[in-house]
Scaffold this motif. Structure first.
Motif, PDB file in Angstrom:
ATOM      1  N   VAL A  49      47.398  46.098  70.186  1.00 50.70           N
ATOM      2  CA  VAL A  49      46.179  46.666  69.608  1.00 50.70           C
ATOM      3  C   VAL A  49      46.395  46.914  68.122  1.00 50.70           C
ATOM      4  CG1 VAL A  49      44.545  48.592  69.690  1.00 50.70           C
ATOM      5  CG2 VAL A  49      45.650  47.794  71.803  1.00 50.70           C
ATOM      6  N   GLU A  50      45.476  46.411  67.331  1.00 51.14           N
ATOM      7  CA  GLU A  50      45.548  46.607  65.880  1.00 51.14           C
ATOM      8  C   GLU A  50      44.155  46.897  65.347  1.00 51.14           C
ATOM      9  OE1 GLU A  50      46.346  43.362  62.667  1.00 51.14           O
ATOM     10  OE2 GLU A  50      48.279  44.061  63.420  1.00 51.14           O
ATOM     11  N   TRP A  51      44.050  47.915  64.510  1.00 54.38           N
ATOM     12  CA  TRP A  51      42.801  48.246  63.834  1.00 54.38           C
ATOM     13  C   TRP A  51      42.893  47.780  62.387  1.00 54.38           C
ATOM     14  CZ3 TRP A  51      38.504  49.964  66.106  1.00 54.38           C
ATOM     15  CH2 TRP A  51      38.612  50.509  67.380  1.00 54.38           C
ATOM     16  N   ILE A  52      41.817  47.216  61.882  1.00 57.04           N
ATOM     17  CA  ILE A  52      41.770  46.758  60.498  1.00 57.04           C
ATOM     18  C   ILE A  52      40.607  47.449  59.810  1.00 57.04           C
ATOM     19  CG2 ILE A  52      41.563  44.765  58.965  1.00 57.04           C
ATOM     20  CD1 ILE A  52      42.511  43.098  61.491  1.00 57.04           C
ATOM     21  N   ASN A  53      40.893  48.047  58.657  1.00 52.07           N
ATOM     22  CA  ASN A  53      39.852  48.688  57.860  1.00 52.07           C
ATOM     23  C   ASN A  53      39.332  47.645  56.870  1.00 52.07           C
ATOM     24  OD1 ASN A  53      38.389  50.100  55.893  1.00 52.07           O
ATOM     25  ND2 ASN A  53      39.587  51.953  56.229  1.00 52.07           N
ATOM     26  N   ALA A  62      48.210  50.422  67.275  1.00 54.78           N
ATOM     27  CA  ALA A  62      48.026  51.426  68.320  1.00 54.78           C
ATOM     28  C   ALA A  62      48.842  50.966  69.529  1.00 54.78           C
ATOM     29  CB  ALA A  62      46.543  51.551  68.672  1.00 54.78           C
ATOM     30  N   PRO A  63      49.070  51.850  70.488  1.00 52.87           N
ATOM     31  CA  PRO A  63      49.844  51.448  71.667  1.00 52.87           C
ATOM     32  C   PRO A  63      49.173  50.289  72.412  1.00 52.87           C
ATOM     33  CG  PRO A  63      49.607  53.830  71.585  1.00 52.87           C
ATOM     34  CD  PRO A  63      48.707  53.263  70.521  1.00 52.87           C
ATOM     35  N   PRO A  64      49.968  49.413  73.023  1.00 56.09           N
ATOM     36  CA  PRO A  64      49.406  48.302  73.793  1.00 56.09           C
ATOM     37  C   PRO A  64      48.611  48.815  74.992  1.00 56.09           C
ATOM     38  CG  PRO A  64      51.819  48.296  73.907  1.00 56.09           C
ATOM     39  CD  PRO A  64      51.416  49.432  73.035  1.00 56.09           C
ATOM     40  N   VAL A  65      47.707  47.964  75.480  1.00 56.76           N
ATOM     41  CA  VAL A  65      46.897  48.311  76.650  1.00 56.76           C
ATOM     42  C   VAL A  65      46.998  47.210  77.700  1.00 56.76           C
ATOM     43  CG1 VAL A  65      45.230  49.696  75.353  1.00 56.76           C
ATOM     44  CG2 VAL A  65      44.793  47.274  75.715  1.00 56.76           C
ATOM     45  N   GLU A  72      37.907  51.480  76.715  1.00 53.35           N
ATOM     46  CA  GLU A  72      37.222  52.085  75.571  1.00 53.35           C
ATOM     47  C   GLU A  72      38.233  52.339  74.460  1.00 53.35           C
ATOM     48  OE1 GLU A  72      33.788  55.063  75.588  1.00 53.35           O
ATOM     49  OE2 GLU A  72      35.546  56.306  75.168  1.00 53.35           O
ATOM     50  N   PHE A  73      37.840  52.028  73.232  1.00 47.40           N
ATOM     51  CA  PHE A  73      38.678  52.215  72.055  1.00 47.40           C
ATOM     52  C   PHE A  73      37.909  53.029  71.034  1.00 47.40           C
ATOM     53  CE2 PHE A  73      39.862  48.260  74.074  1.00 47.40           C
ATOM     54  CZ  PHE A  73      41.245  48.306  74.084  1.00 47.40           C
ATOM     55  N   THR A  74      38.624  53.839  70.255  1.00 48.43           N
ATOM     56  CA  THR A  74      38.027  54.641  69.195  1.00 48.43           C
ATOM     57  C   THR A  74      38.737  54.317  67.887  1.00 48.43           C
ATOM     58  OG1 THR A  74      37.550  56.418  70.763  1.00 48.43           O
ATOM     59  CG2 THR A  74      37.488  56.971  68.418  1.00 48.43           C
ATOM     60  N   ALA A  81      34.770  49.064  61.215  1.00 49.06           N
ATOM     61  CA  ALA A  81      36.134  48.804  61.644  1.00 49.06           C
ATOM     62  C   ALA A  81      36.195  47.485  62.396  1.00 49.06           C
ATOM     63  CB  ALA A  81      36.619  49.937  62.553  1.00 49.06           C
ATOM     64  N   VAL A  82      37.391  46.915  62.422  1.00 52.82           N
ATOM     65  CA  VAL A  82      37.664  45.702  63.196  1.00 52.82           C
ATOM     66  C   VAL A  82      38.804  46.011  64.153  1.00 52.82           C
ATOM     67  CG1 VAL A  82      38.419  43.296  63.101  1.00 52.82           C
ATOM     68  CG2 VAL A  82      36.903  44.193  61.321  1.00 52.82           C
ATOM     69  N   LEU A  83      38.601  45.680  65.410  1.00 52.90           N
ATOM     70  CA  LEU A  83      39.619  45.855  66.450  1.00 52.90           C
ATOM     71  C   LEU A  83      40.156  44.475  66.812  1.00 52.90           C
ATOM     72  CD1 LEU A  83      41.097  47.488  68.677  1.00 52.90           C
ATOM     73  CD2 LEU A  83      39.020  47.195  70.076  1.00 52.90           C
ATOM     74  N   TYR A  84      41.467  44.316  66.750  1.00 52.77           N
ATOM     75  CA  TYR A  84      42.093  43.046  67.103  1.00 52.77           C
ATOM     76  C   TYR A  84      43.015  43.295  68.288  1.00 52.77           C
ATOM     77  CZ  TYR A  84      44.934  38.775  66.581  1.00 52.77           C
ATOM     78  OH  TYR A  84      45.588  37.580  66.801  1.00 52.77           O
ATOM     79  N   LEU A  85      42.743  42.620  69.397  1.00 47.39           N
ATOM     80  CA  LEU A  85      43.539  42.715  70.615  1.00 47.39           C
ATOM     81  C   LEU A  85      44.116  41.340  70.884  1.00 47.39           C
ATOM     82  CD1 LEU A  85      40.710  44.470  72.619  1.00 47.39           C
ATOM     83  CD2 LEU A  85      42.757  45.602  71.798  1.00 47.39           C
ATOM     84  N   PHE A  86      45.404  41.285  71.211  1.00 46.60           N
ATOM     85  CA  PHE A  86      46.021  39.967  71.417  1.00 46.60           C
ATOM     86  C   PHE A  86      47.258  40.075  72.295  1.00 46.60           C
ATOM     87  CE2 PHE A  86      47.810  41.927  67.702  1.00 46.60           C
ATOM     88  CZ  PHE A  86      49.158  41.609  67.721  1.00 46.60           C
ATOM     89  N   VAL A  87      47.560  38.966  72.969  1.00 46.73           N
ATOM     90  CA  VAL A  87      48.788  38.868  73.739  1.00 46.73           C
ATOM     91  C   VAL A  87      49.898  38.530  72.752  1.00 46.73           C
ATOM     92  CG1 VAL A  87      50.016  37.607  75.537  1.00 46.73           C
ATOM     93  CG2 VAL A  87      47.580  38.129  75.822  1.00 46.73           C
ATOM     94  N   PRO A  88      50.894  39.396  72.634  1.00 41.56           N
ATOM     95  CA  PRO A  88      51.980  39.138  71.650  1.00 41.56           C
ATOM     96  C   PRO A  88      52.833  37.936  72.026  1.00 41.56           C
ATOM     97  CG  PRO A  88      52.274  41.275  72.730  1.00 41.56           C
ATOM     98  CD  PRO A  88      51.051  40.653  73.310  1.00 41.56           C
TER      99      PRO A  88
END
Length: 88
Positions: A49-53, A62-65, A72-74, A81-88
């Protein structure tokens, strides 16, 4: 991010701004910041989980999910904001 494999996926995010390769990568835009629900049902692995301003380009990890359900993400900052979720 592998943009060649990503397509618009409005139904996956409550903001309806989502570009994704379901199960692998998700980019979600939150035009007013705050909270977003993302459907990660296709993700069989944990996602980073990564947030981009977008105002200053700063990234916040942020911690992985775990996937396989809606989450839900805040945003950790105010404004869009931009939320980037990815399989590492």
């Amino acid at each position: 991010m592998n943009l060649a494999n990503c397509t618009p996926q409005r139904a996956l995010a409550s903001t309806q701004y989502c570009l994704a390769d379901p199960g692998r990568e998700y980019v979600v835009y939150l035009p007013a910041g705050g909270k977003v629900t993302v459907d990660l049902s296709s993700a069989k692995e944990a996602l980073a989980v990564e947030w981009i301003n977008p105002q200053n380009g700063r990234r916040t990890e942020a911690p992985p999910v775990a996937g396989q359900r809606r989450r839900e993400f805040t945003a950790p900052f105010t404004g869009d904001a931009v939320l980037y979720l990815f399989v590492p």
